[in-house]
Design a protein around this motif. Structure first.
Motif, PDB file in Angstrom:
ATOM      1  N   GLY A 221       4.688   8.922 -11.181  1.00 51.39           N
ATOM      2  CA  GLY A 221       3.893   8.721  -9.988  1.00 51.39           C
ATOM      3  C   GLY A 221       3.935   9.888  -9.027  1.00 51.39           C
ATOM      4  N   PRO A 222       3.126   9.844  -7.955  1.00 51.90           N
ATOM      5  CA  PRO A 222       3.030  10.966  -7.002  1.00 51.90           C
ATOM      6  C   PRO A 222       4.360  11.377  -6.393  1.00 51.90           C
ATOM      7  CG  PRO A 222       1.271   9.382  -6.625  1.00 51.90           C
ATOM      8  CD  PRO A 222       2.191   8.763  -7.633  1.00 51.90           C
TER       9      PRO A 222
ATOM     10  N   PRO B  42       0.815  -1.222   0.000  1.00 46.82           N
ATOM     11  CA  PRO B  42       0.000   0.000   0.000  1.00 46.82           C
ATOM     12  C   PRO B  42       0.845   1.267   0.000  1.00 46.82           C
ATOM     13  CG  PRO B  42      -0.910  -1.599   1.533  1.00 46.82           C
ATOM     14  CD  PRO B  42       0.409  -2.153   1.065  1.00 46.82           C
ATOM     15  N   GLY B  43       1.942   1.268   0.763  1.00 44.71           N
ATOM     16  CA  GLY B  43       2.814   2.440   0.779  1.00 44.71           C
ATOM     17  C   GLY B  43       3.449   2.687  -0.575  1.00 44.71           C
ATOM     18  N   ALA B  44       3.837   1.607  -1.260  1.00 43.34           N
ATOM     19  CA  ALA B  44       4.443   1.746  -2.584  1.00 43.34           C
ATOM     20  C   ALA B  44       3.432   2.272  -3.592  1.00 43.34           C
ATOM     21  CB  ALA B  44       4.998   0.401  -3.043  1.00 43.34           C
ATOM     22  N   TYR B  45       2.189   1.822  -3.533  1.00 44.01           N
ATOM     23  CA  TYR B  45       1.161   2.336  -4.435  1.00 44.01           C
ATOM     24  C   TYR B  45       0.834   3.789  -4.122  1.00 44.01           C
ATOM     25  CZ  TYR B  45       0.345  -2.402  -6.091  1.00 44.01           C
ATOM     26  OH  TYR B  45       0.508  -3.638  -6.650  1.00 44.01           O
ATOM     27  N   TYR B  46       0.867   4.148  -2.859  1.00 39.89           N
ATOM     28  CA  TYR B  46       0.656   5.545  -2.459  1.00 39.89           C
ATOM     29  C   TYR B  46       1.734   6.434  -3.092  1.00 39.89           C
ATOM     30  CZ  TYR B  46      -0.126   9.535   0.722  1.00 39.89           C
ATOM     31  OH  TYR B  46      -0.391  10.770   1.248  1.00 39.89           O
ATOM     32  N   ARG B  47       2.987   5.958  -3.101  1.00 38.89           N
ATOM     33  CA  ARG B  47       4.092   6.750  -3.638  1.00 38.89           C
ATOM     34  C   ARG B  47       4.255   6.591  -5.138  1.00 38.89           C
ATOM     35  NH1 ARG B  47       6.403   3.888   0.512  1.00 38.89           N
ATOM     36  NH2 ARG B  47       7.753   2.772  -0.939  1.00 38.89           N
ATOM     37  N   GLY B  48       3.932   5.395  -5.656  1.00 42.29           N
ATOM     38  CA  GLY B  48       4.221   5.104  -7.059  1.00 42.29           C
ATOM     39  C   GLY B  48       3.055   5.239  -8.003  1.00 42.29           C
ATOM     40  N   GLY B  49       1.821   5.161  -7.484  1.00 49.05           N
ATOM     41  CA  GLY B  49       0.654   5.363  -8.322  1.00 49.05           C
ATOM     42  C   GLY B  49       0.284   4.170  -9.183  1.00 49.05           C
TER      43      GLY B  49
END
Length: 510
Positions: A235-236, A66-73
């Protein structure tokens, strides 16, 4: 927030569950007079698939993912999906053949290095591989302890000390593996895998309801307005660069799903028949897709709700959303979700840690003590020695976890990267009879050095991971093999074994 009593009760209940599984499996084996083996097993396809999935997922599911998707999109999720599709192909051409040879040799392989030795007959290579696989194990085991301790600390608002949680989880993990061994871990994984997948999607749906009334389209519209970088590269956080768009899926397709020691032995040694191997190849991508889509949605919802989390806090996006959004919506639901988050993290984390710890102990017992230092342990004392090794390794990982790096992601990806250069040795060993043990040794050393340089000298580890080491190992394997020779008798039995196994398992069925 949860009380410290709730967390300690959860720890106790989970310990009872694991010990119950260990007791059941060991008693069943004694009745069947299969003998005691902490380090190897053979299981039917439902357990094979679930133990592979559960041991593979680790702290990705509730923390790093989840943290990687938050940062990577969304681009990061696309990278995930791209390598998942490769697994059936890679497994067919590599791990199914590993399984065939192991079956023909009586199912005696315990560590990944056992297979490499069968092909190259090099004690030096076995020792080097054992050390590399052991090096990959410690950071990964430690990442699990870090994640679960962080979960306990956050869930209780600091009422449970981080160091104390690390010690308790480390002891739970070590005691379970000491008592039950690899078959107990595989059986527990079946329950743990189903549990964490269910809890993951419970959290996804609950957060979507609380944050956006259950409307995924509303969450996406919010992101499109406030954080449009989620839908594009890099990504973000500017994290999914062109290099990482290649390096990351390549690392996961090879290092993560095949070459990590605990998944290598599961994909190559554990299946009880060829049907199990095929089920593993077909069902793994489906289950991975379900899990990664769930973690991506958590990252998506979290970013839509709050877009300014510090990097280290992104891996705690689930408890953050529960504490800051769900509590105001429904306190009872918040408690349920926080318990679910903690239990899910415990389930998926310990699945991986148990698997890694078992294989790591096998590496020490077989590759190092027995085959490198030539210390022969009497048969009746093997179980005791294995338990001592497991205890020492478990305590070692515990010590590392007491002072971890900023991101769990860093520990996991280094473990994946360091084993990537071993893949060319596997492939050339299977398909190229001219591949030599000299080439395998040099290739392994060169690849490992390049990975270390990628991380420590060039500082490209967070984009290229082990890809540079893998390419260097591939080229070295070819060049050195062309300029060296190995006695054909060393590999003759290997290929004869494969031909016999191929006839027995494939041609006879047809």
């Amino acid at each position: 927030m949860l009380s410290s009593t709730t967390i300690w009760v959860a720890f106790a209940l989970y310990m009872c569950f694991l010990l119950g599984v260990a007791f059941y499996v060991t008693q069943k084996e004694k009745k069947q007079q299969e003998g005691e083996s902490l380090l190897k097993t053979s299981v039917a396809w439902p357990i094979l698939v679930m133990t592979y999935i559960a041991s593979l997922m680790s702290t990705w599911v509730f923390f790093a993912g989840p943290g990687a998707y938050y940062r990577g999109g969304l681009g990061y999720w696309i990278s995930e999906m791209s390598y998942i599709a490769l697994f059936p192909i890679i497994a067919h051409f590599t791990m199914n053949k590993v399984w065939l040879i192991n079956q023909e040799k009586g199912g005696d392989f315990v560590t990944p290095a056992d297979f490499y030795y069968e092909r190259f007959k090099s004690p030096v290579l076995r020792t080097i591989l054992g050390l590399i696989f052991l090096t990959a194990s410690f950071p990964y085991i430690s990442s699990v302890l870090v994640a679960i301790a962080n979960a306990a600390d956050y869930a209780t608002g600091g009422a449970i000390n981080y160091q104390m949680a690390v010690i308790v989880v480390g002891l739970i993990m070590t005691i379970f593996v000491c008592i039950g061994g690899v078959k107990s871990a595989a059986t527990a994984d079946t329950v743990q895998g189903l549990l964490f997948i269910g809890l993951l999607w419970f959290i996804v749906i609950a957060c979507l309801i609380v944050g956006f009334g259950g409307s995924l389209s509303t969450a996406i519209d919010t992101l499109w307005t406030n954080s449009p970088a989620f839908f594009s590269y890099p990504g973000p956080d500017g994290w999914v660069t062109n290099a990482s768009r290649f390096g990351y899926p390549f690392a996961c397709a090879i290092g993560w799903t095949i070459m990590l020691p605990h998944v290598f032995v599961r994909a190559g040694y554990f299946g009880d028949n060829l049907k199990s191997q095929r089920k593993l190849s077909y069902m793994t991508p489906v289950l991975q897709g379900i899990v990664w889509t769930g973690t991506m949605l958590i990252g998506l919802i979290g970013l839509a709700l709050v877009s300014d989390l510090a990097k280290s806090d992104t891996e705690l996006i689930i408890p953050y959303m529960i504490h800051n959004f769900v509590t105001a919506f429904n306190p009872t639901l918040a408690v349920m979700m926080m318990v679910g988050f903690f239990v899910g993290a415990l389930a998926v984390g310990l699945s991986t840690a148990n698997a890694f710890l078992t294989v790591a102990s096998g590496i020490v017992a077989s590759d190092l003590i027995k085959n490198t230092f030539h210390i022969n342990v009497p048969k009746e004392k093997e179980g005791m020695v294995n338990r001592i090794i497991i205890a020492v390794l478990g305590l070692g990982a515990l010590v590392i976890a007491l002072n971890p790096p900023e991101l769990i992601f860093t520990l996991i990806m280094f473990s994946i990267a360091i084993v990537m250069p071993l893949f060319p040795v596997l492939v050339f060993g299977l398909y190229w009879k001219k591949a030599t043990k000299q080439a395998a040794i040099v290739s392994t050393v060169v690849g490992t050095v390049l990975v270390l340089m990628t991380y420590l000298v060039w500082h490209l580890g967070d984009t290229w991971y082990g890809a540079i080491g893998l390419f260097g190992a591939t080229i070295t394997m070819v060049v050195v093999s062309l300029f060296t020779q190995q006695d054909a008798a060393d590999s003759k039995e290997f290929y004869l074994t494969y031909e016999r196994a191929n006839e027995r398992f494939y041609e006879v069925q047809e």
